[in-house]
Design a protein around this motif. Structure first.
Motif, PDB file in Angstrom:
ATOM      1  N   PRO A   1      -9.459  -3.618   6.430  1.00  0.00           N
ATOM      2  CA  PRO A   1      -9.630  -3.830   4.992  1.00  0.00           C
ATOM      3  C   PRO A   1      -8.397  -4.504   4.405  1.00  0.00           C
ATOM      4  CG  PRO A   1      -8.952  -1.584   5.398  1.00  0.00           C
ATOM      5  CD  PRO A   1      -9.160  -2.207   6.756  1.00  0.00           C
TER       6      PRO A   1
ATOM      7  N   ARG B   1      -5.038  -4.869   2.173  1.00  0.00           N
ATOM      8  CA  ARG B   1      -4.001  -3.881   1.919  1.00  0.00           C
ATOM      9  C   ARG B   1      -3.084  -4.337   0.794  1.00  0.00           C
ATOM     10  NH1 ARG B   1      -5.285  -2.724   7.321  1.00  0.00           N
ATOM     11  NH2 ARG B   1      -4.734  -0.606   8.014  1.00  0.00           N
TER      12      ARG B   1
ATOM     13  N   SER C   1      -0.399   2.002   1.595  1.00  0.00           N
ATOM     14  CA  SER C   1      -1.735   1.432   1.428  1.00  0.00           C
ATOM     15  C   SER C   1      -2.747   2.395   2.045  1.00  0.00           C
ATOM     16  CB  SER C   1      -1.788   0.076   2.126  1.00  0.00           C
ATOM     17  OG  SER C   1      -2.912  -0.669   1.740  1.00  0.00           O
TER      18      SER C   1
ATOM     19  N   VAL D   1      -5.566   4.239   3.903  1.00  0.00           N
ATOM     20  CA  VAL D   1      -6.614   4.251   4.919  1.00  0.00           C
ATOM     21  C   VAL D   1      -7.387   5.535   4.679  1.00  0.00           C
ATOM     22  CG1 VAL D   1      -7.149   4.440   7.377  1.00  0.00           C
ATOM     23  CG2 VAL D   1      -5.342   2.897   6.606  1.00  0.00           C
ATOM     24  N   THR D   2      -8.651   5.426   4.328  1.00  0.00           N
ATOM     25  CA  THR D   2      -9.410   6.589   3.866  1.00  0.00           C
ATOM     26  C   THR D   2     -10.270   7.174   4.981  1.00  0.00           C
ATOM     27  OG1 THR D   2     -11.255   5.214   3.100  1.00  0.00           O
ATOM     28  CG2 THR D   2      -9.484   5.670   1.517  1.00  0.00           C
TER      29      THR D   2
ATOM     30  N   ALA E   1      -9.637   7.292  12.816  1.00  0.00           N
ATOM     31  CA  ALA E   1      -8.896   6.520  11.819  1.00  0.00           C
ATOM     32  C   ALA E   1      -7.543   6.047  12.323  1.00  0.00           C
ATOM     33  CB  ALA E   1      -8.705   7.364  10.553  1.00  0.00           C
TER      34      ALA E   1
ATOM     35  N   GLN F   1      -6.969   2.530  13.202  1.00  0.00           N
ATOM     36  CA  GLN F   1      -7.144   1.611  12.075  1.00  0.00           C
ATOM     37  C   GLN F   1      -5.891   1.533  11.207  1.00  0.00           C
ATOM     38  OE1 GLN F   1      -9.816  -0.243  12.152  1.00  0.00           O
ATOM     39  NE2 GLN F   1     -10.529   0.989  13.903  1.00  0.00           N
ATOM     40  N   CYS F   2      -4.895   2.363  11.503  1.00  0.00           N
ATOM     41  CA  CYS F   2      -3.679   2.441  10.683  1.00  0.00           C
ATOM     42  C   CYS F   2      -2.606   1.495  11.199  1.00  0.00           C
ATOM     43  CB  CYS F   2      -3.127   3.866  10.704  1.00  0.00           C
ATOM     44  SG  CYS F   2      -4.174   5.080   9.891  1.00  0.00           S
TER      45      CYS F   2
ATOM     46  N   ASP G   1       0.956   2.094   5.808  1.00  0.00           N
ATOM     47  CA  ASP G   1      -0.237   2.822   5.359  1.00  0.00           C
ATOM     48  C   ASP G   1       0.084   4.272   5.020  1.00  0.00           C
ATOM     49  OD1 ASP G   1      -1.824   0.591   5.724  1.00  0.00           O
ATOM     50  OD2 ASP G   1      -2.618   1.236   7.666  1.00  0.00           O
TER      51      ASP G   1
ATOM     52  N   ASN H   1     -12.316   4.204   6.086  1.00  0.00           N
ATOM     53  CA  ASN H   1     -12.149   3.033   5.217  1.00  0.00           C
ATOM     54  C   ASN H   1     -13.383   2.759   4.364  1.00  0.00           C
ATOM     55  OD1 ASN H   1      -9.454   2.290   5.626  1.00  0.00           O
ATOM     56  ND2 ASN H   1      -9.948   1.210   7.521  1.00  0.00           N
TER      57      ASN H   1
ATOM     58  N   HIS I   1     -10.100   3.543  -2.906  1.00  0.00           N
ATOM     59  CA  HIS I   1     -10.638   2.527  -2.011  1.00  0.00           C
ATOM     60  C   HIS I   1      -9.621   2.223  -0.917  1.00  0.00           C
ATOM     61  CE1 HIS I   1     -13.192   1.706  -5.557  1.00  0.00           C
ATOM     62  NE2 HIS I   1     -14.075   1.251  -4.678  1.00  0.00           N
ATOM     63  N   PRO I   2     -10.083   1.849   0.257  1.00  0.00           N
ATOM     64  CA  PRO I   2      -9.126   1.425   1.279  1.00  0.00           C
ATOM     65  C   PRO I   2      -8.285   0.262   0.765  1.00  0.00           C
ATOM     66  CG  PRO I   2     -11.386   0.825   1.883  1.00  0.00           C
ATOM     67  CD  PRO I   2     -11.483   1.744   0.725  1.00  0.00           C
TER      68      PRO I   2
END
Length: 228
Positions: A9, A11, A54, A56-57, A71, A74-75, A79, A148, A159-160
């Motif tokens: 996503p 950032r 930033s 990361v959800t 997750a 994805q980091c 983040d 995300n 939001h991501p």
């Protein structure tokens, strides 16, 4: 709930995150119109940390940390991992082994509406955490969730890629599109507070600095000598 892992996503820029962290939660919250604060339920595990990252959800099921595992890859640097569950849960879904992986990837911290464990280790390694509980209760890895996607934390939509700011005063979120204006407003507030601080050091009082005498008068507040 849609079971999905969204990759790469957008950032918030690292320089902007650093600027927000320098101002801190209280200043940014006031400057940003007193919005974005996730409330008082999430408290820092450590003292003296002031970070911004930033988002990361992660959206998980209670008692299950499978999607935190998903997750992690994805980091990346800068983040903050932001975790919630689709119904309330204070189970200790995050610990030192997760933090070791995230710290290696340059992740600045964790914000979770759930619980964490290995508190001594997390403090010792300097991995910053804001959570709703410290709880040794473990979790399983059995239920799908999402990474995300937009999530709610304390009534605030995250939001991501949004900027998340966290320090001893709490946690707040600034949407990525509003980061530049939030930084500018925070800088103006910081400069105003610096001028006030200098005046107070010279003996001024906030009643005059903030022009509050007229406010009191308009509200019918009067000064009367003490008659003991």
């Amino acid at each position: 709930m849609r079971n999905v892992i969204v990759t790469d996503p957008p950032r918030t820029a690292l320089a902007d995150l650093d600027a927000l962290a320098e101002h801190g939660v209280a200043t940014v919250h006031e400057a940003y119109g007193r919005t974005g604060l996730v409330g008082a339920s999430l408290r820092p595990l450590q003292e003296g940390a002031r970070i911004a990252g930033s988002a990361v959800t992660v959206l998980s099921w209670p008692g299950d940390n499978l999607m935190i595992h998903a997750a992690i890859e994805q980091c990346r640097e800068g983040d903050i991992l932001v975790v919630t569950t689709n119904s309330p849960s204070l189970d200790g879904s995050f610990g030192e082994l997760f933090a070791t992986q995230l710290q290696r990837r340059g992740v600045r911290g964790l914000v979770t509406t759930g619980g964490v464990r290995d508190a001594v280790d997390l403090r010792a390694m300097g991995f910053h955490v804001w959570s709703a509980a410290v709880n040794a209760q473990g979790t399983v890895k059995a239920t799908p969730g999402a990474v995300n996607v937009p999530i709610l934390v304390g009534g605030v939509l995250v939001h991501p890629g949004d900027a998340v700011i966290a320090d001893d005063d709490g946690v707040m979120v600034v949407p990525r599109a509003d980061v530049a204006s939030a930084i500018a407003a925070s800088q103006s507030r910081t400069e105003k507070e610096a001028a006030a601080r200098a005046a107070y050091l010279e003996g001024a009082v906030s009643m005059d600095q903030n022009k509050l005498r007229g406010v009191l008068a308009d509200l019918g507040v009067t000064y009367e000598p003490y008659e003991g």
